[in-house]
Motif scaffolding. Structure first.
Motif, PDB file in Angstrom:
ATOM      1  N   TYR A  51      53.298  45.612  74.862  1.00  0.00           N
ATOM      2  CA  TYR A  51      52.325  45.363  75.924  1.00  0.00           C
ATOM      3  C   TYR A  51      52.694  46.142  77.186  1.00  0.00           C
ATOM      4  O   TYR A  51      51.849  46.796  77.808  1.00  0.00           O
ATOM      5  CB  TYR A  51      52.249  43.866  76.221  1.00  0.00           C
ATOM      6  CG  TYR A  51      51.292  43.519  77.330  1.00  0.00           C
ATOM      7  CD1 TYR A  51      49.934  43.372  77.085  1.00  0.00           C
ATOM      8  CD2 TYR A  51      51.744  43.350  78.636  1.00  0.00           C
ATOM      9  CE1 TYR A  51      49.043  43.058  78.108  1.00  0.00           C
ATOM     10  CE2 TYR A  51      50.871  43.041  79.661  1.00  0.00           C
ATOM     11  CZ  TYR A  51      49.517  42.892  79.387  1.00  0.00           C
ATOM     12  OH  TYR A  51      48.653  42.599  80.410  1.00  0.00           O
ATOM     13  N   HIS A  89      50.722  48.739  79.553  1.00  0.00           N
ATOM     14  CA  HIS A  89      50.427  48.276  80.917  1.00  0.00           C
ATOM     15  C   HIS A  89      51.626  48.605  81.808  1.00  0.00           C
ATOM     16  O   HIS A  89      52.368  47.728  82.251  1.00  0.00           O
ATOM     17  CB  HIS A  89      50.113  46.778  80.908  1.00  0.00           C
ATOM     18  CG  HIS A  89      48.910  46.450  80.081  1.00  0.00           C
ATOM     19  ND1 HIS A  89      47.633  46.490  80.581  1.00  0.00           N
ATOM     20  CD2 HIS A  89      48.797  46.122  78.771  1.00  0.00           C
ATOM     21  CE1 HIS A  89      46.769  46.173  79.629  1.00  0.00           C
ATOM     22  NE2 HIS A  89      47.458  45.945  78.515  1.00  0.00           N
ATOM     23  N   ARG A  90      51.776  49.884  82.062  1.00  0.00           N
ATOM     24  CA  ARG A  90      52.890  50.362  82.881  1.00  0.00           C
ATOM     25  C   ARG A  90      52.757  49.806  84.299  1.00  0.00           C
ATOM     26  O   ARG A  90      51.675  49.826  84.884  1.00  0.00           O
ATOM     27  CB  ARG A  90      52.896  51.888  82.903  1.00  0.00           C
ATOM     28  CG  ARG A  90      53.031  52.521  81.509  1.00  0.00           C
ATOM     29  CD  ARG A  90      52.686  53.994  81.541  1.00  0.00           C
ATOM     30  NE  ARG A  90      52.775  54.621  80.225  1.00  0.00           N
ATOM     31  CZ  ARG A  90      51.783  54.620  79.328  1.00  0.00           C
ATOM     32  NH1 ARG A  90      50.633  54.020  79.621  1.00  0.00           N
ATOM     33  NH2 ARG A  90      51.946  55.211  78.163  1.00  0.00           N
ATOM     34  N   ALA A 133      53.433  46.629  84.978  1.00  0.00           N
ATOM     35  CA  ALA A 133      53.252  45.172  84.906  1.00  0.00           C
ATOM     36  C   ALA A 133      54.568  44.438  84.699  1.00  0.00           C
ATOM     37  O   ALA A 133      54.578  43.219  84.569  1.00  0.00           O
ATOM     38  CB  ALA A 133      52.285  44.819  83.779  1.00  0.00           C
TER      39      ALA A 133
END
Length: 332
Positions: A234, A238-239, A241
């Motif tokens: 994930y 979703h860099r 996050a």
């Protein structure tokens, strides 16, 4: 799989402090207080299983936000009097399955409540029967990442609340000695049993094997096996996050629950476990009860050449003997 985590001589003294949020206790107190506003039991229906020596009921109780949670309640047939109770929590992706699947603790003379995992049950085993109606928050598709960006939305806030409410539920069932209630689990179930031990101060014992959600930050550095690998996957998409995700995970860190435990504890761990690295279990074990003021009995069994299966049936026999000994020394 070769050994990959710390050697046993270092694991025995592995005591990292978790990055604990300042409002950790307030967060869980508020969550559990909200869940406790309603009566716990919804229905208790007898089930025909074809088993002559076991009685079983299909139980529905109110968990997080009053949501209905299913469970199997089983006890030895024809055994009078209140029995000590085992609340058993299932592994990741698994539901409660069928009522005749898990009979070890019943055959040992305990009343057993096997809790269903909300929103799980479709990855292996024989299914579940509890949906998760709050799974719309941003996050990945698997339970490990559902609602990962905020602690109030996270799947494990709901599942841990259900686990605590399961203890309340079993204590409300007939034929149960509420003073001798035990939390038991392996892998995700071990993580839930550990959380319950930190949130239920009058638990009689906790039997924890290869716990998930222990030493989470270190586990993410050590392994890409699922379910921890779901978080890594994930975050690879979703860099940026990471900070939000790590903050959320800090509210479900098993070491933080372990520090607040009161009950005697029995741990098991495979030293070649790449699913739930052993350093997490040792971190929880070594910091067990340090904030509660209790000094409970505790022991841990390591299996140097085993992975996530740990001691398997050998370890279960150790659990049976340990718990029987614990209760034989305590007044009923």
């Amino acid at each position: 799989m070769p050994a990959f985590d710390l050697p046993l001589t270092e694991l025995a003294h592995h005591r990292p402090l978790p990055e604990e949020p300042a409002d950790f206790e307030e967060f869980w107190h508020g969550t559990l207080k909200e869940a406790a506003q309603e009566e716990v039991l919804v229905s208790v229906q007898p089930v025909e299983t074809g088993l002559r020596l076991t009685e079983c009921w299909d139980v529905t109780f109110r968990g997080f936000a009053g949501d209905p949670v299913r469970a199997w309640f089983s006890r030895p047939a024809g055994v009078p009097g209140p029995l000590p109770a085992v609340v058993e929590y299932a592994g990741y992706g698994r539901g409660r399955g069928l009522p005749h699947e898990r009979l070890t603790w019943v055959n040992a003379g305990y009343a057993v409540l096997l809790m269903d995992n909300r929103g799980q049950g479709d990855q292996y085993g024989n299914g579940g029967a509890t949906p998760d109606p709050h799974a719309q928050a941003p996050g990945g598709p698997g339970p490990m990442t559902r609602g990962l960006l905020h602690p109030r939305d996270y799947h494990y806030r709901r599942l841990i609340t259900d686990a605590v409410r399961a203890v309340t539920a079993v204590r409300a069932l007939p034929g149960v000695d509420a003073s001798r209630t035990v939390a038991v689990g392996n892998s995700q179930g071990g993580g839930l049993a550990l959380a319950v031990a930190g949130l239920v101060p009058d638990l009689a014992a906790a039997l924890i094997t290869a716990p998930l959600l222990c030493g989470i930050r270190r586990a993410l550095d050590l392994t890409d096996a699922h379910p921890y690998g779901e978080i890594s996957s994930y975050l690879s998409v979703h860099r940026g996050a990471e900070e939000a995700a790590y903050r959320t995970l800090s509210y479900v860190e098993g070491v933080s629950f372990a520090r607040r435990a009161h009950a005697p504890a029995h741990f098991g761990v495979g030293l070649r476990d790449t699913v739930c690295p052993p350093s997490g279990a040792y971190a929880a074990f070594n910091r067990w009860a340090e904030l509660s003021g209790a000094d409970p009995r505790k022991e841990i069994h390591a299996y140097p050449y085993n992975g996530h299966e740990g001691g398997d049936a050998v370890h279960v026999r150790r659990q049976l003997d340990w718990l029987a000994g614990l209760f034989s020394e305590s007044p009923a």
